[in-house]
Design a protein around this motif. Sequence first.
Motif, PDB file in Angstrom:
ATOM      1  N   VAL D  18       0.838  -1.202   0.000  1.00 15.07           N
ATOM      2  CA  VAL D  18       0.000   0.000   0.000  1.00 15.07           C
ATOM      3  C   VAL D  18       0.870   1.248   0.000  1.00 15.07           C
ATOM      4  CG1 VAL D  18      -1.744   1.307   1.258  1.00 15.07           C
ATOM      5  CG2 VAL D  18      -1.904  -1.192   1.173  1.00 15.07           C
ATOM      6  N   ASN D 255      -0.764 -11.604  -1.419  1.00 15.52           N
ATOM      7  CA  ASN D 255       0.340 -10.678  -1.202  1.00 15.52           C
ATOM      8  C   ASN D 255       0.917 -10.873   0.207  1.00 15.52           C
ATOM      9  OD1 ASN D 255      -1.693  -9.609   0.343  1.00 15.52           O
ATOM     10  ND2 ASN D 255      -2.019  -7.823  -0.968  1.00 15.52           N
ATOM     11  N   ASP D 257       0.620  -9.101   2.789  1.00 17.01           N
ATOM     12  CA  ASP D 257      -0.416  -8.887   3.787  1.00 17.01           C
ATOM     13  C   ASP D 257      -1.148 -10.209   4.059  1.00 17.01           C
ATOM     14  OD1 ASP D 257      -2.139  -7.472   5.507  1.00 17.01           O
ATOM     15  OD2 ASP D 257      -3.546  -7.031   3.892  1.00 17.01           O
ATOM     16  N   ASP D 329      -5.997  -4.858  -4.241  1.00 17.65           N
ATOM     17  CA  ASP D 329      -6.059  -4.468  -2.846  1.00 17.65           C
ATOM     18  C   ASP D 329      -5.373  -3.124  -2.580  1.00 17.65           C
ATOM     19  OD1 ASP D 329      -7.298  -5.329  -0.611  1.00 17.65           O
ATOM     20  OD2 ASP D 329      -5.569  -6.362   0.216  1.00 17.65           O
ATOM     21  N   SER D 330      -4.161  -2.990  -3.044  1.00 20.15           N
ATOM     22  CA  SER D 330      -3.383  -1.794  -2.733  1.00 20.15           C
ATOM     23  C   SER D 330      -3.845  -0.604  -3.552  1.00 20.15           C
ATOM     24  CB  SER D 330      -1.900  -2.060  -2.991  1.00 20.15           C
ATOM     25  OG  SER D 330      -1.505  -3.233  -2.321  1.00 20.15           O
TER      26      SER D 330
HETATM   27 NA    NA Z   1      -3.033  -4.889   1.302  1.00 18.83          NA
END
Ligand code: NA
Lengths: 394, 394, 394, 394
Positions: D18, D255, D257, D329-330
């Motif tokens: 992110v 990922n 995360d 996501d990011s």
């Molecule tokens: Na993430």
Amino acid sequence: MDGTARTGVAIVGLGGAVATTAVAGVEMMKLGGVGTEGLPLADVGGLVPYTSLVFAGWDVNGDDLAKAAEGHGVLDHRQIEAAGQALAGIEPWPAVADPEYCRNARGTNLVAVPALRDRVAHIVSDLRRFRRDHDLETLTVVNLASTERWPDLTLPALASAEGFESALDADDAAITPGMLYAYAAITEGAPYVNFTPSASADVPALLELAEQRGVPVAGKDGKTGQTMMKTVLAPAFRSRALTVDGWYSTNILGNRDGEVLDDPASLSSKIATKGSVLDDILGYEVPDHVVRIDYYRPRGDEKEAWDNIDLVGFLGQRMQIKVDFMARDSVLAAPLVLELVRLVVEAQRRGEGGAQEQLGYFFKAPTTRDGSRPEHALYRQEQVLRDWIAAGAA
Amino acid sequence: MDGTARTGVAIVGLGGAVATTAVAGVEMMKLGGVGTEGLPLADVGGLVPYTSLVFAGWDVNGDDLAKAAEGHGVLDHRQIEAAGQALAGIEPWPAVADPEYCRNARGTNLVAVPALRDRVAHIVSDLRRFRRDHDLETLTVVNLASTERWPDLTLPALASAEGFESALDADDAAITPGMLYAYAAITEGAPYVNFTPSASADVPALLELAEQRGVPVAGKDGKTGQTMMKTVLAPAFRSRALTVDGWYSTNILGNRDGEVLDDPASLSSKIATKGSVLDDILGYEVPDHVVRIDYYRPRGDEKEAWDNIDLVGFLGQRMQIKVDFMARDSVLAAPLVLELVRLVVEAQRRGEGGAQEQLGYFFKAPTTRDGSRPEHALYRQEQVLRDWIAAGAA
Amino acid sequence: MDGTARTGVAIVGLGGAVATTAVAGVEMMKLGGVGTEGLPLADVGGLVPYTSLVFAGWDVNGDDLAKAAEGHGVLDHRQIEAAGQALAGIEPWPAVADPEYCRNARGTNLVAVPALRDRVAHIVSDLRRFRRDHDLETLTVVNLASTERWPDLTLPALASAEGFESALDADDAAITPGMLYAYAAITEGAPYVNFTPSASADVPALLELAEQRGVPVAGKDGKTGQTMMKTVLAPAFRSRALTVDGWYSTNILGNRDGEVLDDPASLSSKIATKGSVLDDILGYEVPDHVVRIDYYRPRGDEKEAWDNIDLVGFLGQRMQIKVDFMARDSVLAAPLVLELVRLVVEAQRRGEGGAQEQLGYFFKAPTTRDGSRPEHALYRQEQVLRDWIAAGAA
Amino acid sequence: MDGTARTGVAIVGLGGAVATTAVAGVEMMKLGGVGTEGLPLADVGGLVPYTSLVFAGWDVNGDDLAKAAEGHGVLDHRQIEAAGQALAGIEPWPAVADPEYCRNARGTNLVAVPALRDRVAHIVSDLRRFRRDHDLETLTVVNLASTERWPDLTLPALASAEGFESALDADDAAITPGMLYAYAAITEGAPYVNFTPSASADVPALLELAEQRGVPVAGKDGKTGQTMMKTVLAPAFRSRALTVDGWYSTNILGNRDGEVLDDPASLSSKIATKGSVLDDILGYEVPDHVVRIDYYRPRGDEKEAWDNIDLVGFLGQRMQIKVDFMARDSVLAAPLVLELVRLVVEAQRRGEGGAQEQLGYFFKAPTTRDGSRPEHALYRQEQVLRDWIAAGAA
Ligand code: NA
Ligand SMILES: NC(=O)c1ccc[n+]([C@@H]2O[C@H](COP(=O)([O-])OP(=O)(O)OC[C@H]3O[C@@H](n4cnc5c(N)ncnc54)[C@H](O)[C@@H]3O)[C@@H](O)[C@H]2O)c1
Ligand SMILES: NC(=O)c1ccc[n+]([C@@H]2O[C@H](COP(=O)([O-])OP(=O)(O)OC[C@H]3O[C@@H](n4cnc5c(N)ncnc54)[C@H](O)[C@@H]3O)[C@@H](O)[C@H]2O)c1
Ligand SMILES: NC(=O)c1ccc[n+]([C@@H]2O[C@H](COP(=O)([O-])OP(=O)(O)OC[C@H]3O[C@@H](n4cnc5c(N)ncnc54)[C@H](O)[C@@H]3O)[C@@H](O)[C@H]2O)c1
Ligand SMILES: NC(=O)c1ccc[n+]([C@@H]2O[C@H](COP(=O)([O-])OP(=O)(O)OC[C@H]3O[C@@H](n4cnc5c(N)ncnc54)[C@H](O)[C@@H]3O)[C@@H](O)[C@H]2O)c1
Ligand code: NA
């Protein structure tokens, strides 16, 4: 056979997404950049090596293949770079086309002669030049052009080899461009593969001619995404006695093939080849089998096929399956094209002419010699193919 | 053979969803209310007719089958009415159970004796009484009980027929209730089907015993929903040279079977039988194969299985398939149970004892005689089965 | 107001799936069998109670509502039984129809008079008789008939109240059956709700008339499934600055409404009302917004809507959302119909005539007084509605 | 304010997916390569410009941001090239970490001092140096580090500002690394944003401190994918009186995360923040709300969230919705991070310290001043935010 052998592949629709992907793949293999992953018959011995293939062909769009590939958005950045130089060196020959039969395909790289016999002569001279220039051992022709409108198969022009010859003389409008390429290939003794849903060689007249001349022909309409899945799932439903009460299929695709299919005439050719698959496998008529194909730009070449299947099981109880196949249309098609080329070359080597029924594995609407209903179940088609391959090795 | 022949079927877990659905189906057939739709081998001659089956069995829950069916919510209103009277007349015998091996299965309809030999004797006397009372020609035992925790197969108790006998004498904790039923069936000469993921007859000791006594045994874990789909799709991916880079499977189900699987010990038995299917078919280890089973009440018996499949095709390009299977869990299972009964009866008629490898078509984790890896591809399993059936007819 | 108050509801298309579901619901409430679950405004005070509603109306199909409900397959076994007697007592009056405007709707329960003025008189006499027989306090008319072909709104007949009167005299073909019912309602002072995508009261002529007479009218096209979801999701995408690059929507439904939409003329009315919703909410034109509606029998009234949404986020990166809504079409619609009736009665009580903009919450294509673009975001529409309700209470 | 103003942003977890995406975006904006598409508040005046942001921060992994971005696979080829030079110039400072609180996060770029006060001093000196070196006008701290295990909030160390000070002195194990960064930020007067599900500043002790010092703090857990969708859909279901009987959510992500969330301790922090959202919005407890997060490598940063929603409508009839969100996501997170920075700077400018409730729009578990249940409906949160922004402009 070795890698230096020269197997010519003349492609109708050379600048298209499937064609450029197939060509790029082989060029990368020649460079050693990629292996044979993704090729269904990579493990089979005795066929001409992938790297023996040499490509040329026709397209109404004259762009070289590097430029064409750029536009299709199938290959990634790195692949375009790797194959770029080889692709840039390949420029489509002027093509024979007819807006009557394919409205949405447009281009300016056209053979100017209108008479059908002249058009055939033009195609033949392209093939001979290709053979000569590359000192080819064998030569095949593959149809990867945009889908044409479906012709009236009952016309005398299409009903017999003789009728076709007369129709050529008479510039009969029943003859499509796709048939001219097929006719030229067959008369030149070049095995012919029809990967499209167009009629092309798949008319009585040309099948008869291929039989007479002993030239292998294979078709029609490559079986890649949703229809392939149908021929995998339907046999299992039958096996488990799950009755298919309805099957709703929608396809969204945003490549040029999709644009062409926005023409209702081309579309109906496509839908026709998709149609009878289910009933043939299941042994009864599915009451509700709906197939939709919609042009939807954001999807690009990443065709998406969504299926809803309604099943009835034991005690009449109902079930549903949804399948969402997010495929890469040309990536599924290109390896099949390469295998088909190797297999029709092999058929020719074995002296087997006419419709190649053992290649039904690759097609949505497999051609049969006697017009009987083809086998559609993928695993049975594979068995037939593997048996045929093994028979040759023995 | 005719419909009046008496084929006894003693079911472990008689009050369960699968068992009551199977029984209800046959009772409705007897009444003429339903035909043989949904039964995979309805077209096969030579097997005992469905209507020759007579049902009895054990359950820790003593409710009659009409009440049980009401609770499962599998049959519809109309079907409960049609089969109601017949179902109400069937009451499960007291069962042998052990909370150590199946925590979430609860009930009060229990055999009070703790010693293993006494428990076996109890089961055996149930079987003999059943045989006698209905003047049965043949008798089979089917395990449809809740999934048990997986035992330690390396213990001497489970490693050989001899070890098992000693362990019975010693009340060895290694022996599960499921094994007691299987042992009783085998020693009574009753073919035994294990439709559950529990070890049951699928331990070296009991397979050896079945072989010695010439009693057919079949198992394990009925292949109905998501795993069946895997064994249909994976062969096609292999055929088309599409590499499976990952396969994520989640199941939500809200029936009692799902509740039992909320116990991590039972769950791990289930997941184990689902596990190796993919790798075996594909011929390589799928880097990411995740299987989840979650209890989710609103789904009831209408299990839902959602799969995401990551594929890599030609030139390393990626594709995805999503499959959402909204199945009726027990509706898929019940016809398989009925066919299995008919097939082990047939095996016994042919004098074929021990593990019935030709029945792999029905199971997630087919038992093999020599412990070798089983065939998992559904169409190949079907071929093996159909060949075996044909061999008997000849 | 109390439950004994008599609020008449005359429904065009009384035997349809939505109508019978709405009527059955109220009848079950009267019997105390169901509560007010599923009714969006059950918590709002001051509106006429649901149980004060009395139903009658027209249908080209003369079957009583019990028989009609049986056919629609919306209510379950138990519900048909509970509401059966009440439903059996309701028989549709002969209807005014015109195959020119709705091809697939067929029936024999028809008003025989062809002249438009006579048809209006017939409808008016039905309304008066209904009012008298039930001693109604208020009377509303709701259009739940099959979707009609879209008329040419630029014709003088539809452009002004005056033009419409002349057109009635001249039996002008521009006037649809739906307009006759609306005209009759307005001239009788009965609030009118158009839940269908047909033009009906939503033409300048009739809106003007409603304004003149001070009669509330509301429309058009109930917002239930896929479009409702669009008006929920699109505002969120806008809020999060996710650009919608494409939105592909397909609907499969197998009820009679779906059959009618198999007529391309009716279909285009439906698609028109679904169309502009997205662009209006997002503030830009979605480059690819495709909406498909297909008749697919196995789905019955359980309409399924599958959506694929292509989003572009930060740094131009792409995302996708798939939504599969397996709705009960009539179950979503019926409570909205009941609330609309209560709300137009309330509007009439407040003396508010003409197009009721505060009711946009219920419609795919909300009518606006001045023809300006309506608000489509569901949560903003709800705010407007709740504010209007609160204003009346104050 | 203009683009040359210097707004420092010190990020905990600077090398994460992110963080690098957010930094790359701003660097590309500075270069003019991208505009403000994808930024929710791009249209709002009065906030510091995106291009005024200057980034630095800590990470246990010392790789510069170009190398980090390469590994995350979020940015495409072209973007890595464009932002490469700027990213290569940013190297994370040594970080404060504790395997007790985050097992799977590994790295060697660590502050060697063990005592808590020394660790705080280290962070403070980093912040002061950053401020000085870049002549910053304002300085914010953003937590984008891997999720930590959830602490015991009832311990005295976390219950009051005073308790926290004593605990620091005593090297109390109750204090997590995330709290040290937050403490340092608050004592330095730097607004603090907690985008992670870790407790961090969201403990009574630190909220009290922020209040005392008048420093804005915002959190917790960025609301990006599935939870955002829940807070969009659930209000609509409530509005339409569709009762949510069950909601099954599964997430697959590959990922880093996702890897961290493979640690059950970190996972439970994440699931906790996702939990109560539904019940709060709907006003009743959803009987079956299941949330799963699974690490699944092939998905990479393209997290996929599949939801099944069971609804009950009018007359108790059931419906289902499936949502498949294939998000980046990011890419969803980074723009929210940038807006949060601009908004806490604005809050500080207005002199508003303590928990910033108006920023609930950005979070799964919005902090409230008095610990009351927060608003979760996205559209209401947006209204609150827009009102607050407008109030400042006025
Ligand atoms: Na993430
Ligand atoms: N998975 C698949 O991609 C798949 C599967 C089955 C069948 N097909 C068929 O394969 C064909 C090629 O697909 P594509 O995706 O590459 O399409 P495409 O539109 O990218 O390529 C077709 C090419 O044919 C050219 N063309 C059109 N008319 C021509 C003519 N008369 N002579 C020479 N060239 C002509 C076009 O200019 C274009 O370059 C289509 O007919 C398609 O329906 C594709
Ligand atoms: N599609 C399918 O339904 C399917 C597929 C494969 C395997 N299975 C397996 O089949 C079995 C039955 O499934 P179901 O859905 O009917 O489950 P169920 O929970 O409805 O039925 C199991 C029954 O077994 C009974 N039971 C538990 N322990 C027992 C014991 N020791 N002795 C006698 N009875 C006992 C329970 O009381 C219950 O009535 C399960 O093990 C399941 O995993 C089912
Ligand atoms: N969720 C929903 O169901 C929904 C949502 C929005 C709009 N609508 C609209 O509501 C209408 C009703 O839907 P439905 O599902 O009940 O359809 P339906 O087909 O079940 O009912 C329509 C009824 O209208 C009758 N009819 C047709 N022409 C008529 C006429 N001229 N006069 C009187 N009756 C006539 C038909 O015989 C039929 O009984 C349709 O126009 C539909 O498009 C439905
Ligand atoms: N949509 C989203 O991506 C999203 C949404 C909500 C919350 N979050 C949260 O944001 C955080 C970052 O997500 P990401 O995808 O960038 O994860 P990531 O794993 O890519 O990045 C986390 C970074 O933090 C670093 N780190 C770990 N412990 C640290 C410490 N003690 N000090 C300094 N650095 C440390 C790691 O080395 C890593 O570089 C996670 O907590 C995630 O749960 C992300
Ligand atoms: Na089951």
